[in-house]
Each structure stands twice: as structure tokens, then as C-alpha cells.
Design an enzyme around this catalytic site. Structure first.
Site, mmCIF file in Angstrom:
data_model
loop_
_atom_site.group_PDB
_atom_site.id
_atom_site.type_symbol
_atom_site.label_atom_id
_atom_site.label_comp_id
_atom_site.label_asym_id
_atom_site.label_seq_id
_atom_site.Cartn_x
_atom_site.Cartn_y
_atom_site.Cartn_z
ATOM 1 N N HIS A 70 41.158 34.386 45.099
ATOM 2 C CA HIS A 70 41.167 33.392 44.023
ATOM 3 C C HIS A 70 42.879 33.382 43.365
ATOM 4 O O HIS A 70 43.173 32.933 42.878
ATOM 5 C CB HIS A 70 40.080 33.878 42.963
ATOM 6 C CG HIS A 70 38.771 33.673 42.739
ATOM 7 N ND1 HIS A 70 38.473 34.870 42.911
ATOM 8 C CD2 HIS A 70 38.825 32.896 43.584
ATOM 9 C CE1 HIS A 70 37.071 33.975 42.532
ATOM 10 N NE2 HIS A 70 36.566 33.178 43.203
ATOM 11 N N HIS A 71 43.702 33.193 44.809
ATOM 12 C CA HIS A 71 44.798 33.375 44.791
ATOM 13 C C HIS A 71 45.233 32.016 44.323
ATOM 14 O O HIS A 71 46.591 31.788 43.907
ATOM 15 C CB HIS A 71 45.578 33.926 45.502
ATOM 16 C CG HIS A 71 45.448 33.725 46.876
ATOM 17 N ND1 HIS A 71 44.271 32.631 47.902
ATOM 18 C CD2 HIS A 71 47.020 32.189 47.627
ATOM 19 C CE1 HIS A 71 44.782 31.910 48.729
ATOM 20 N NE2 HIS A 71 45.911 31.734 48.553
ATOM 21 N N LYS A 100 43.570 29.542 56.813
ATOM 22 C CA LYS A 100 43.808 28.525 57.100
ATOM 23 C C LYS A 100 44.744 27.480 56.632
ATOM 24 O O LYS A 100 45.692 26.780 56.587
ATOM 25 C CB LYS A 100 41.766 27.863 57.156
ATOM 26 C CG LYS A 100 42.076 26.796 58.390
ATOM 27 C CD LYS A 100 41.101 25.873 58.241
ATOM 28 C CE LYS A 100 39.883 26.814 59.202
ATOM 29 N NZ LYS A 100 38.663 26.189 59.712
ATOM 30 N N ASP A 105 49.801 24.872 54.451
ATOM 31 C CA ASP A 105 50.613 24.567 52.834
ATOM 32 C C ASP A 105 49.356 23.834 52.127
ATOM 33 O O ASP A 105 49.901 22.656 51.680
ATOM 34 C CB ASP A 105 51.540 23.597 52.956
ATOM 35 C CG ASP A 105 52.605 24.842 53.535
ATOM 36 O OD1 ASP A 105 52.552 26.342 53.071
ATOM 37 O OD2 ASP A 105 53.590 24.571 54.300
ATOM 38 N N LYS A 112 33.319 29.536 51.133
ATOM 39 C CA LYS A 112 31.993 28.298 52.255
ATOM 40 C C LYS A 112 30.765 28.890 51.307
ATOM 41 O O LYS A 112 30.175 29.587 50.859
ATOM 42 C CB LYS A 112 32.005 28.985 53.062
ATOM 43 C CG LYS A 112 31.661 28.496 54.894
ATOM 44 C CD LYS A 112 33.087 27.700 54.659
ATOM 45 C CE LYS A 112 32.694 26.820 56.223
ATOM 46 N NZ LYS A 112 33.339 26.353 56.675
#
Length: 476
Positions: A70-71, A100, A105, A112
Site C-alpha cells: 500500500h505504499h 514491476k 514508474d 493479484k
């Protein structure tokens, strides 16, 4: 004895393979251990069982949605339908999505989903029921939404399933003006973006093409720069493998072998991809293609002579049993986790360049990002600038003709005057993303004296995630 086997199984699990690659990268970083543990851990795992009436029977369906990080929000990741779906696999794929997205960026956290069914053996009506019920379960637990978690297609799913997910979400949350952005990979008629279907395969093409431009890298494996004449083997002719094969064929590479579940076909002079696909549609198999010889054991195709090998199907197809037999000089991981850590070490000692999955197959999520932006803005890409660009090009063309005192042919005029369409902008953005990502990984590899691209890619991803945490002020 049972406990020992369980421990051994856990050490060789798909998720453990990702953690081992992560740990290799941390040796090149000076980051507090607790923060590294937070980055590695899956933040939320939602395992569900729900009943669906299929015909006269009630079936209990097992399904998952994992939010690894959750960054950044929303979380992003596909949903796969397969009888082999399990928690370990979904957690691993969610982790891969986190890294990924960071590398290319794309401002998403990794996620998933998976439903344990075989879509080949059940009716379309049953698949729709299961998809809609799965979506409603996600809504109940706040595991889907434009700013929360945005699913996409994966193995066994496509535009059809994504349109069902969108329709279900809209019916339950009709007040959400950004409902279109709750899922990507939709049909264009329902807010999808042009160029999404071929995005992962095209991203694979851009990434490998960029490596082949690097003189130093090509010299290290005894190859000339460029793609023309390069002999390529592709394992898997699904969406990713098919488009990758087509783009390489059109760029002048020689597709010497194509491998599928039932076997492989080989022609040292090259295969015409379009003809192979036509043969597949007509017969249901790539085998017995008139211009090739059959290889019964599909795994043997991986061991044939070639310059570039592209596994584009399943994980762990290159392992310690066959790694020594691989003759390719470059391996592009179009699939997720096609090479085990043990095989990685063997191939590295042989001098094989491996372009890792956490970078190379990021084309799909990149274009999904473009679709998400389109849905949030409620404007088609290119709508605002297309006519302006055409008018500016027309004025420039008139000036050139006046100065040069020469008329430009109607064919050339049409090419010059055409403003950017949505697919042009999508492909341009994807190309720039893949090229930029490649050079960031390569620069880290060189500056940190890292031996392989995979570790360098993880270093890049971890650094970017740490930067995000620091900007959030969560960690001092």
C-alpha cells in the site's frame, strides 16, 4: 519426515523464490531491516469461499485477492482463472506487481487475484456467475475501487470478464462517477484503451530490442548489435507470446521455433508467425505445420540453438535440470518466474544475459495505467491534441513547400499531416517507459557492479518503494 518435506516445499515455493531475489538485492543497499521486512510482506490476503449455483448443483468456489503493498494506491494486478490457483502463487504475483510498477514508474501498489476454476470446462454462463459473485465479494470487503484496488486480465481472463466486473461494480456503486476506472483491460466500447491487448508482448519487444542496441552487452555474448537476423525461440503462444513473435518477425528477427503445451515446431530458416497462427486456428495445434518439423517434447525446444530465448508461458520452465543445456545467449522473461534461482546461478556462470520478468513484462500494467488515467479524466487519449497537431503540421508543410519550391506527394502529405491517434500515444508512452526502465536498471548494474540485471532491477524497485515511504512520512 512429513515436516521436513513441508519445509523443503516452502523453501522451493514460488513466493520464496521472489524473497531470495529480494534478499540478494538488499546486499547492495543500506536500508533499515524493519523497512525491508515491511516491503517484502504481503499487506492483505483475502481468501474467500462462496457458493454459486451451476445448473442443478451448488458449487463452492475458492478465490483470492492479495494486496501486497500500500505504499501507493490504488493497488493493481490481474485476476487469473486456473485450477492451479493457490495462495502462494497469488501472493508471489502480487509481490512481482509491486516491484514491476516501481521499476516502470507506474504509481500503483502490487496486487493479484485468482479464482480456482478451469474456464475451459465450464459454460460461459457459469463463468459470468462466478465473476459477478467474486466482484460482489470484493466490494463487500472494500477490495476493489478506482482508488483502492484495480483488477485487470491475467491467465484465463480477458475483456469479457473485465466488462462483467465493471458492470457488477457499477450496479452496486452507481454513485461512483469514476466507476469505469475500477478495472482495466475492458473493451474499448466500455472505456478500454486501444493497444492494451498487445501491450505486454510489445513491451517484451521494446525491452529486448533496447538490449540488442547495447554494443558492450552484445559483445559480451558474441552477438552483433540489432535484431535483424537474430534467431529467436518463443515458448507459449498465448496473448504475450503471439504478439512478441509478431513484432520480432516484423523487425527482421528469425523465429526458429515456437513451443506450446502439446509440443513445438522448428525451422532453422524461420517460421512465418501469421501462417502458424492460421494453422493453429484451423487445426487446434501448432504441430504438423507444413513448413516446420515437430518436436514432441516441448521442453526440448528450450534447448535448441538460438540467440534469444523467450519463455512466455509458465513459471519454473528453466530449472537446475535443464539450465546447463540452454544454448541461448539472451533470455527474455516474458512469463512470470520462468527461471528458478538455481537455474539463474547456472545461467549467470555461463554468461547468459537474463532480462528479468519484473521489468520485461511490465508492458501490460503500463498500458493499464494509461487506461486508468483515461477513465479518471473521462477523455480519450488524443482527443484534445489530434486536430491541433494536424493543423500545425499543415502550416509547417506549407512553409516547407514554399521555401523549397517543391510539392510533396499526396502519400507523404497524409503521413506528415496525421495527428496522433490514441494507439499512437499509447505505444509511444509504452516505448518510452520500457526504454527508460531498461537504462535505469543497466545504470544501476554498472554503477553498483552488480553481475546481473535481475538483482539490479530489484535494487531499483526497492529504492523507489523506500522513497515513497519516506515521502509519506511513515518512516523517519
Amino acid at each position: 519426515m512429513l515436516k521436513k518435506n513441508r519445509i523443503k516445499s516452502e523453501k522451493n515455493s514460488f513466493f520464496n523464490c521472489i524473497e531470495r531475489n529480494f534478499d540478494k538485492a538488499t546486499k547492495f543497499l543500506s536500508i533499515e531491516k524493519g523497512l525491508l521486512e515491511q516491503i517484502k510482506a504481503c499487506n492483505a490476503v483475502y481468501r474467500m469461499h462462496f457458493p454459486v449455483k451451476l445448473g442443478k448443483e451448488i458449487k463452492v468456489i475458492e478465490a483470492y485477492r492479495v494486496q501486497h503493498s500500500h505504499h501507493k494506491l490504488p493497488c493493481k494486478g490481474g485476476i487469473r482463472y486456473s485450477i492451479k490457483v493457490n495462495q502462494d502463487e497469488v501472493m508471489t504475483l502480487a509481490a512481482l506487481m509491486t516491484y514491476k510498477c516501481a521499476i516502470v514508474d507506474v504509481p500503483f501498489g502490487g496486487a493479484k487475484g485468482g479464482i480456482k476454476i478451469d474456464p475451459q470446462t465450464i459454460s460461459t454462463e457459469a463463468i459470468e456467475k462466478i465473476t459477478r459473485r467474486y466482484t460482489s465479494e470484493l466490494i463487500k470487503k472494500n477490495f476493489i475501487g478506482p482508488g483502492i484496488d484495480v483488477p485487470a486480465p491475467d491467465y484465463g481472463t480477458g475483456e469479457r470478464e473485465m466488462s462483467w466486473i465493471f458492470d457488477t461494480f457499477l450496479s452496486i456503486r452507481p454513485e461512483d462517477v469514476d466507476a469505469l476506472a475500477c478495472v482495466t483491460g475492458k473493451p474499448v466500447s466500455q472505456g478500454g484503451v486501444r493497444g492494451r491487448k498487445e501491450a505486454t508482448g510489445l513491451g517484451v519487444f521494446y525491452g529486448i530490442r533496447e538490449l540488442c542496441k547495447m554494443k558492450e552487452d552484445m559483445l559480451s555474448v558474441g552477438l552483433d548489435i540489432g535484431l535483424i537476423g537474430k534467431k529467436i525461440i518463443i515458448q507459449g503462444l498465448g496473448n504475450v507470446g503471439y504478439y512478441a513473435a509478431s513484432f520480432f518477425h516484423n523487425a527482421g528477427a528469425i523465429i526458429v521455433a515456437l513451443a506450446e503445451r502439446e509440443g513445438a515446431i522448428y525451422n532453422k530458416k524461420g517460421l512465418n508467425v501469421s501462417k502458424v497462427i492460421l494453422h493453429l486456428k484451423n487445426t487446434g495445434s501448432i504441430l504438423n505445420f507444413p513448413e516446420a518439423i515437430n518436436i514432441e517434447n516441448t521442453e526440448k525446444a528450450l534447448e535448441l540453438e538460438c540467440d534469444i530465448l523467450i519463455p512466455a508461458a509458465l513459471e519454473n520452465v528453466i530449472n537446475k535440470k535443464n539450465a546447463e543445456k540452454i544454448k541461448a545467449k539472451i533470455i527474455g522473461e516474458a512469463a512470470n518466474g520462468p527461471i528458478t534461482p538455481e537455474a539463474d546461478e547456472i545461467l549467470e556462470k555461463k554468461g547468459v544475459i537474463i532480462i528479468p520478468d519484473i521489468y520485461l513484462n511490465a508492458g501490460g500494467v503500463t498500458v493499464s495505467y494509461f487506461e486508468w488515467l483515461k477513465n479518471l479524466s473521462h477523455v480519450r487519449h488524443g482527443r484534445m491534441e489530434k486536430r491541433f497537431s494536424e493543423n500545425m503540421n499543415s502550416e509547417l508543410l506549407q512553409i516547407i513547400e514554399t521555401v523549397c519550391k517543391k510539392k510533396i506527394s499526396p502519400e507523404d502529405k497524409r503521413t506528415i499531416l496525421r495527428g496522433p491517434r490514441e494507439i499512437d500515444l499509447v505505444r509511444s508512452g509504452l516505448e518510452d517507459t520500457m526504454i527508460s526502465g531498461f537504462h535505469k536498471i543497466r545504470d544501476i548494474k554498472i554503477s553498483s557492479k552488480i553481475k546481473n540485471m535481475r538483482t539490479a532491477a530489484f535494487v531499483l524497485a526497492i529504492n523507489k518503494i523506500v522513497d515513497s515511504y519516506e515521502k509519506l512520512g511513515i518512516f523517519p
